[in-house]
Design a protein around this motif. Sequence first.
Motif, short mmCIF file in Angstrom:
data_model
loop_
_atom_site.label_atom_id
_atom_site.label_comp_id
_atom_site.label_asym_id
_atom_site.label_seq_id
_atom_site.Cartn_x
_atom_site.Cartn_y
_atom_site.Cartn_z
N THR A 49 -37.25 17.11 44.11
CA THR A 49 -37.70 18.42 43.69
C THR A 49 -39.22 18.43 43.54
O THR A 49 -39.78 17.69 42.72
CB THR A 49 -37.06 18.81 42.35
N TYR B 264 -42.40 20.92 42.65
CA TYR B 264 -42.71 22.22 42.05
C TYR B 264 -44.02 22.75 42.62
O TYR B 264 -45.00 22.01 42.77
CB TYR B 264 -42.81 22.09 40.53
N GLY B 265 -44.02 24.05 42.97
CA GLY B 265 -45.20 24.64 43.59
C GLY B 265 -45.32 24.19 45.04
O GLY B 265 -44.34 23.91 45.73
N ASP B 266 -46.59 24.07 45.49
CA ASP B 266 -46.82 23.65 46.88
C ASP B 266 -46.90 22.14 47.04
O ASP B 266 -47.04 21.63 48.15
CB ASP B 266 -48.09 24.31 47.42
N TYR C 269 -38.32 22.51 47.38
CA TYR C 269 -39.43 23.15 46.66
C TYR C 269 -38.87 24.14 45.63
O TYR C 269 -37.93 24.89 45.91
CB TYR C 269 -40.36 23.88 47.64
N LYS C 270 -39.51 24.15 44.46
CA LYS C 270 -39.16 25.10 43.41
C LYS C 270 -40.43 25.69 42.81
O LYS C 270 -41.53 25.16 42.98
CB LYS C 270 -38.33 24.41 42.31
N GLU C 271 -40.24 26.81 42.10
CA GLU C 271 -41.39 27.48 41.48
C GLU C 271 -42.01 26.57 40.43
O GLU C 271 -41.31 25.90 39.66
CB GLU C 271 -40.94 28.78 40.85
N ASN C 272 -43.33 26.55 40.39
CA ASN C 272 -44.04 25.68 39.46
C ASN C 272 -43.87 26.14 38.02
O ASN C 272 -43.65 27.33 37.75
CB ASN C 272 -45.53 25.64 39.82
N THR C 273 -43.95 25.19 37.08
CA THR C 273 -43.83 25.51 35.66
C THR C 273 -45.15 26.05 35.12
O THR C 273 -46.22 25.83 35.71
CB THR C 273 -43.44 24.25 34.87
#
Length: 446
Positions: free
Chosen positions: A329, A331-333, A391-395
């Motif tokens: 996983t 996060y972000g780019d 990829y997932k949305e950044n915290t």
Amino acid sequence: MKQLHKQSSLAYRRDEEQLSSGDHASSYSPKALKHHRSIPRSINYIFKEQRLLFILLGILIGSTFFIIQPNLSTFTPSDAGSAASLPKSVSLFDREALPSRKTYPRSTAGMMMQQQRNGRIPVGIGRKRMRIVVTGGAGFVGSHLVDKLIARGDDVIVIDNFFTGRKDNVMHHFGNPRFEMIRHDVVEPILLEVDQIYHLACPASPVHYKYNPVKTIKTNVMGTLNMLGLAKRIGAKFLLTSTSEVYGDPLEHPQKETYWGNVNPIGVRSCYDEGKRTAETLAMDYHRGAGVEVRIARIFNTYGPRMCLDDGRVVSNFVAQAIRKQPLTVYGDGKQTRSFQYVADLVDGLMALMEGEHVGPFNLGNPGEFTMLELAEVVKETIDPSATIEYKENTADDPHKRKPDISKAKDLLNWEPKISLREGLPRMVSDFQNRILNEDEGKGQK
């Protein structure tokens, strides 16, 4: 009548004088000369009132002393001859390692006295054994620190409430008389007698400190206050493990200790970021105002064996996911950077800081900088080249860059990391594989 009374009185005095002079003459005789005691009387005196018993007891004690006295010397003439035949590079203490003669253990004090007489003291013997408390000592970093302190010969007390720490991390010290564990939350005061305090207690990963942010800030503030108060009362040296998160999302790169940071005081991470900044403030105020001898370390990303399997940190996430055949996983780019130091390097830095003369703060981290995508590739090479990336949305408030400037630690502590990521990562992978595949700790996450 008066005349008769006078005559009778004179007659009485005359008779009394004659009587006294007669008695004196008859009772006077020259003083008899003393005669030497005869042999029978001397023998009788010896046997009287158990005097013979005391004489024999005295003879026995004196004989015992003269028999044992030669053995009280450090070594016999034969020992001296054998010592003289040894090379000059071999001390008398080293003779115990030679197979030519049978030896027996001697006390440390005796060995020190012997070496002082010879003008040599082996390295480490003259050092005072410390009594040290490590808060959070059952955690990831704390347990490795405890290992090093025990190996050095110190007495260690671990304080931990086991929120993130595990007994398994220090179980190998159970039964060691120089190790003690206390289940206790540092938010509550505790009274101990120690020489040094390593204050590590605090959840350090986003998963854990976001779980109960109020508890996290209380641990950073009240826990640090309690341990600083203890250090003040007993005169102990105090080391605070702060964090690189005090720099927030930095506008300076790399980060030096003089940088004041860019932190969101009301964000979801502020319970940890601002909590550590407050802990540093408390430490410096106790140092300036109460004379407490403090040390401050700002720790950058650290990895190694005994990390929590699912603590949300990027290295442990990637390793656990790769072992479980899950996507890595990102996060972000994935272009945000981090610097990763192996836990053994960090422990060396903490001990160098505690034993040094400088307050700090000091950056303790590895200047080697990796993007999250680069780290993912290293993990894939080490564990499973076929692993995929998700990829997932950044915290929120996730720092974009993180790299320490460790020139201050190099100059003042003579410290720098020695273990690279590619060298240290396989050691962590081996530990994670054993725990995930063979123990209950990882079964629920497969």
